[in-house]
Structure formats: C-alpha cells, structure tokens
Design a protein around this motif. Structure first.
Motif, short mmCIF file in Angstrom:
data_model
loop_
_atom_site.label_atom_id
_atom_site.label_comp_id
_atom_site.label_asym_id
_atom_site.label_seq_id
_atom_site.Cartn_x
_atom_site.Cartn_y
_atom_site.Cartn_z
N HIS A 203 125.02 99.66 30.72
CA HIS A 203 123.76 99.63 31.81
C HIS A 203 123.80 98.28 32.35
O HIS A 203 123.85 97.11 31.76
N MET B 198 114.35 105.78 28.32
CA MET B 198 114.85 106.29 29.76
C MET B 198 113.82 106.83 30.52
O MET B 198 113.73 106.94 31.68
N GLU B 199 113.55 107.71 30.30
CA GLU B 199 112.51 108.32 31.07
C GLU B 199 111.62 107.84 31.95
O GLU B 199 110.69 108.22 33.56
N ILE C 37 115.23 106.87 22.90
CA ILE C 37 115.82 106.58 23.49
C ILE C 37 116.03 107.37 24.94
O ILE C 37 115.39 106.47 26.19
N THR C 38 115.44 108.16 24.59
CA THR C 38 115.47 109.47 25.78
C THR C 38 114.05 108.27 26.72
O THR C 38 113.78 108.88 28.01
N HIS C 39 113.07 109.04 25.71
CA HIS C 39 111.71 108.48 26.34
C HIS C 39 112.11 107.02 27.12
O HIS C 39 111.45 106.84 27.88
N ILE D 190 123.33 111.23 23.88
CA ILE D 190 122.40 110.64 25.19
C ILE D 190 123.40 111.08 26.17
O ILE D 190 122.48 110.90 27.48
N SER E 125 122.14 107.54 32.95
CA SER E 125 122.46 106.33 33.78
C SER E 125 123.22 105.07 32.47
O SER E 125 123.82 104.27 32.77
N LEU E 126 122.81 106.09 31.20
CA LEU E 126 123.74 105.12 30.19
C LEU E 126 125.37 105.38 30.09
O LEU E 126 125.56 106.53 30.12
N ILE F 34 117.15 97.31 28.89
CA ILE F 34 117.02 98.68 27.24
C ILE F 34 116.81 98.56 26.37
O ILE F 34 115.62 99.28 25.77
N ARG G 274 120.78 113.17 27.90
CA ARG G 274 119.86 113.11 28.11
C ARG G 274 119.76 111.83 29.95
O ARG G 274 118.34 112.12 29.23
N CYS G 275 120.40 110.96 28.79
CA CYS G 275 120.68 109.84 29.70
C CYS G 275 121.94 109.56 30.53
O CYS G 275 122.32 108.31 30.28
#
Lengths: 398, 398
Positions: free
Chosen positions: A331, A381-382, A377-379, A305, A311-312, A337, A308-309
């Motif tokens: 977040h 967020m992106e 989760i990446t999907h 996470i 902002s979290l 989210i 790749r994410c």
C-alpha cells in the motif's frame, strides 16, 4: 504423533491482547528462557567460573547446538556450528566459497536478498580486489543469470519483503552445472519451513536464530558447510576457537577438524542458553506439521484481508508452497497503516518502500488470532485510522 | 573519594573458599547480573518484543555502553562501540588500518600477541593477496623493527603470558614517525590499568569485556577508532547496522556516522545486560586506585612466592609499572603444578609451554586472599602435591 500446537503455545509468554505477527523479525520469549539463562549465570558462570568452559560444556556447545539446528534444516550431524552474527557468517561462507572457484570473480545474488548480505559481499569484494564483482539481479532473473562466469550463487531462500521462496534444489543444481558454489541464507527459512540442505546438495548455508527459532535479541547465528567440503575449507576469519588446538597457543593458524574451523571467537554463552530454552520447544514440534499449519493460517489471513481490505494488494505468492511463513501486502501508505495496525495490538512490520509484513508462526499463533487480526486490520482500514500525523513520522528511517 | 574496595568486593559472588586469580581469563559474576539479565528477558524481550529495539534502547546500546567503556580506557566520547568478538574486532580494525596506508603491505606484531590476533591477521593477509605479510618479532624487538615498510603496528598492550606491558605512547609515536598506523588490543588492559588512548594518539583499539570487565562468558567486544579517522574509515565488515540508514534497506552500503559504522550485525542484547551490571560496579571504582592496589597485591604475591617457593621463577616484570595486572611464574612442570594449585582452591591458569598465570583484581581480591593463596601454593610446592598422574593429563591441549 502430530504436533500439539496448544501445548507449544502455552510455552510462550505473550502480552495480553497482543497478536504478534512479527516472529519473523524477533521471535517471542519462551517462558523457560529467563530461568534457563539465570541458571547459566548463577550455577555455571557464578559457581564454576573459568571451569565452566569444560564442566558446563560451554566449549562444546556451539557444535552441540549446531546439531540441534541441523535437524531443522535437513543438514547432516557435524555440519552446523553456532557463533557470531548472520552478517559475519555470510562473510565467512562467501569468502570460503569464492576460494573454491579461484578462476572466477563474480558473486550472483538478487535484489530480494537482505541488504546486509549484499553489503557484506560488497565489503568482501573490496577486500579481495577490484576484479571481484557482486551482481544482483531481480529475483525472477536469477536462474537465467547463472552461467560459467559465476563463482558463487548467494541467495536468501525466502525474500524478507514478499515472502517469495526460491527453489533451492533447482537453483543449486543449476549453479553446480555451471561450476558455481552456493551460499544459502536461511534467515526466513530455519524454523519457518522444512529445509533440505543435504538433499539439495547445498554447499554453504547461514542463518540467524532470533526469528523463527526464538532465541531472543542478539541470539547467535549458525553456519553450515557440506561435509564434502569441510576438510578443504580454509576460513578467512581464522580465529583461535577454529584452530586445531586453541589451547596450544601456536603462533600459526591450523584449521580445526570439520565444522569446528568455522568458529572464530568466544561464543555468547548467555545467548546460547536462551536459544537452548527455545530449542526445547522445537524438540516437541514436527517441522512438517508446522509448515502445513502455517500455510493454513496464512491462506486464511490472505482470504480475510483480500475480502475485507481491498486497498491492500497481496505481495506474497498466493500458492503456499511458493512462499515462506509470512504474508505481505503493498500500500502506498504502508508505513502509516502499519503504525495504526500496531496501535491496535496487531504487531507486524513495514519494509520500505511499501510493504506491510506479517509473520505467522504456528508455535504461538492460531486461527482465533488470525481472525482477530483480520478484524482489527479491517477496523483500521475501514475507518482510515492510519491517516493521522503521528503515524506518518518515520523517526528511524533516515 | 577513594575507591571503597570492600564495598566493591561485596558486589561479586564467589564460591566459598575459592581464591579466584583468573579474572584475567573470565571475570567473576556480579551479584546483580542474573537479575539484570532476567529483567532484560522478561520486561524487555518478553513484554516489548520487537519494540524493544527502540523502547528498551537496544539499538542505541552498543554506542551508549561504548561510552561507558571509553571512560576506562582514556577514549573520547563517541569513539567506542560494542559488538562481535575480539577476534572479529581485530580483523575489522586491521582491515581499516591497512587501507589507510595503501602503499605498504606489512603488519608488524610480536610473538607475545595473543594467537587469535595473529591468526586473524594471517587470514586477512591471505584475503588481501600474496604481497601482504604479517611479521611477528620478539616483544623486545618491536621498537627496532618499526620502519618505513610497516603499514600497521598491531600489538596487545599487555602480554597474556608474562604480563609484560608495552609502552603505548612511545610505540605509537615511533609508528607514526614511520608513517604507520596502530592497532592496540586492550584485552589485558581494559579494567586492569589506566589506558590513555587519546593521549597516546592511538589510531585503533579493540578489547574484550569478559576478563577484567566481568561481563560473563561470551560478553561483547569493543572497538575504538580515533575521532580524527572516523569519517575516512570504510569498514571491510560492512554489515547493515553500520549502514547510514539500516532501515532504509538500500541495496548499496553507505557507512554510518562516526563510530556507528564499525557495527556489523545484531548486537547481543542479553550479554550487553550482563555487561551493564558489571559496569555499574565499575562506576564506583577509580581506575587509578585499582591500579595502585593491584600493584601492591601483586608485589606482595611475588615477594611471598619467591620467598617460599624457590623453584617457581618469576616471568612477569618485577617493576609494577612495567606489567599488567597479573603475576606469572615459570616451571617445567607448570601444567601439573597449576592443576594441583587449582585442586587447593586457588584458581589460576596455565599457558603453554611453562607459564603459571595469576590475575589480580582489587575489585574482589584483597591482601588476605593473597596471603592465603601464597600459603596454599607453598603447601603444593613443599609437598610436591603436583607430582601425581591425574594432574599431568592434558585433555584439552591436543
């Protein structure tokens, strides 16, 4: 023999495609649960009726199952009994603990404790009288706040939001040195990590079974009383099943032997049957293996996470030994989210004001689940999938 | 349309040859119970997991089921909620009732109250402080003992031993005239006879569901708070599910709306499912028909036993309107006699020191059962079948 996690996983039934990271809120269904409860209904209740209390062992079950739980939390045999809900058990433990330190009036807790524990303490203080006080400090200030005014130190070992874990041995030692008694809430510990109640010298502990112990919605709670205190404890919730001779129907209360006195009313026999189905799985697990694998899974999840994410932001301790069996991130749009993540089949939950919470239970979660959860989760967020009105409506939080 | 008792009877599963006159202790299993609970386990817990709280209605269920119970006890919609055990609900009602009369310190009850109610009151008095007193008089002396010192009148409407029924309307009126508040325990009333909480002006009531309401071992209890009091009641057992916004996770307790504030912890969802299976049967019954038939059955039973078993002396009121849904007899060898009767397949129970107790529930007991029970009991008495060592051993009463 090392724990065979693939075999344990096969004993749970999870919906296809769902990655369930909310076993820290409600554990999933053991495949054996429905048959076990049906058996209790038809072969015990249906066939034995009132005789079930003796012939099916319903009367002895709260202490017998308590002993099965005791093994998971480092407690002595005969020190744990099942019944009621966790909130009731908090009240019961706290009332008995306060009575052991009659000259003091302060309960010390922290703001990371589960709110119901604080509410129950508040209600008890109000009943005891205006000089009783509940003092809740920040989690990191607990050790420094333990002094000779404190009657009871009441803490949840693992913070339900961040997963931060208190040092039970150290804090229990500090409390005892100050003349205080401890009440530990193991809601996020029992079945999540090794607990050593006896070795830590804990006085009282309580916990629920519907999280990591997978007993199903409304499963019974448990209470621990250290053997050295049992004979002196006088229950405030003095129900007939905690009486020395419930079926003598005396008009006056006399507390039962040992841990039996912490029983109150009729135990929830059907819920107990579901719990037993889950404990049959736990009998095949070594809690040290569970802990080691849980730390691996969470480390893997956090690394994925964070990579790749961005902002979290991590809210859980990075050191596996310092946390329970969950990962938490913050977040400002955490609620939306989490709804979007759930829509992708990854089930975690949100805790106000901004925490995304993911529980990891090696009994039914493996590395592939972790990797797939990170992908989904990446999907979210992106692609900012959470930025939709339907994910922002908080129906239940009023 | 009059209640079709044959149809109701067909919806219960009772062992062949058994005449079950102990539904006043643990009601028998509705045939639909196992499937209903299995459905809750597999289709709700198993398939929905944490989402079951909203999607399967588990969160709303305690009040929704409370409304179904309300109809059986003459209570207003929105005045009953399910949860915990009867002992806990006694404590909760009593604590709130005492708080409404802050200048007084005496709880008045009677020696015919179920011991757990007295024990819970004793524990609450000890927690509240040394000036709180529980005063238990003989049942027939209750009316005369209500004076301006009494804070709360706490009674079980129907005596669990003799079946003698208090006059709820009259005693509630006397209590109110003296400035006291009432707590009625309906353990042997709910499902046994018509109760008129609202019409009697009752303040608080509590009850269990595993007796005449057939919810199974450990079924949830209920609590009633008169609508006029709900906004002022401040729960002593202030658990998170009674909070105004449980999922806001506030650090301070704020009581929820109306009867919701009497909830404490997580409700026992599996036990609730079994209760719902039973309430589906109750939906087909008119409690007035049930009462009329219960009186007929018990009159028939008493007449038969008195004619054929002269050594058993009636302990229940002879007038059906003055008793609950049970017949009780006394005999110095009551314990052994009951064991011998049970060995003949007639299931009643014994209550110390000398009471033989038989519950009658027209939902599954008919005239033929009554006649056959009389025959078997007569067989035991005429042949002194009870006079054997194996029937005299009281393993559980210590």
């Amino acid at each position: 023999m090392p724990t065979d996690f693939a075999s344990l996983r096969a004993q749970f039934d999870l919906p296809d495609g769902m990655i369930y990271l909310d076993g820290n809120s409600l554990g999933p269904m053991p495949r054996a649960a429905a048959a076990r409860v049906a058996q209790t209904i038809t072969q015990e209740w249906g066939a034995l009726l009132i005789a079930g209390w003796n012939k099916a062992g319903w009367m002895a079950q709260p202490a017998a199952v308590g002993d099965r739980i005791a093994r998971l939390i480092g407690a002595e045999a005969g020190s744990v009994v099942m019944g009621d809900t966790l909130s009731i058990k908090v009240y019961q433990a706290l009332a008995s603990a306060l009575e052991m330190v009659p000259a003091r009036r302060v309960i010390l807790s922290d703001s990371g404790n589960f709110p119901s524990d604080l509410y129950m303490a508040e209600g008890l203080c109000r009943t005891l009288g205006p000089d009783y006080v509940l003092k809740a400090v920040a989690p990191e200030e607990v050790a420094g706040a333990i002094d000779h005014t404190i009657a009871v130190l009441m803490l949840t070992e693992v913070d339900y939001r961040t997963g931060r874990k208190h040092d039970m041995a150290a804090l229990t030692g500090l409390a005892h040195a100050a003349g205080a008694v401890t009440v530990w809430d193991l809601a996020h510990s029992a079945g999540a990590l090794p607990v050593h109640l006896a070795a830590c010298g804990a006085d009282f502990a309580v916990g629920c079974t519907y999280k990591y112990l997978n007993s199903g919605p409304g499963g019974p709670a448990f209470i621990y009383v250290a053997p050295r205190h049992q004979a002196a404890v006088r229950p405030a919730l003095s129900g007939w099943l905690g009486h020395a001779a419930p079926f003598a129907f005396d008009l006056d209360y006399r507390p039962g032997d040992g841990i039996e006195r912490m029983r109150v009313g009729t135990p929830p026999v059907l819920q107990m049957a579901a719990l037993e189905a889950s404990l049959d799985i736990w009998d095949q697990a070594d809690i040290l293996d569970v802990r080691a694998k849980s730390i691996e899974l969470i480390d893997r999840f956090i690394a994925g996470i964070e990579a790749r994410c961005p902002s979290l932001s991590l809210a859980a301790p990075r050191d596996g030994q310092q946390r329970g069996s969950q990962a938490s991130f913050r977040h400002p749009e955490g609620y939306a989210i989490m709804q979007a993540i759930i829509a992708q089949g990854v089930i975690g939950d949100f805790r106000a004001p901004d925490i995304l919470r993911f529980g990891f239970t090696p009994l039914f979660i493996n590395e592939d689940d972790v990797d797939e959860a990170i992908n989904r989760i990446t999907h979210v967020m992106e692609n900012a999938l959470w930025d939709r009105p339907e994910f922002k409506t908080r129906a239940r939080v009023t």
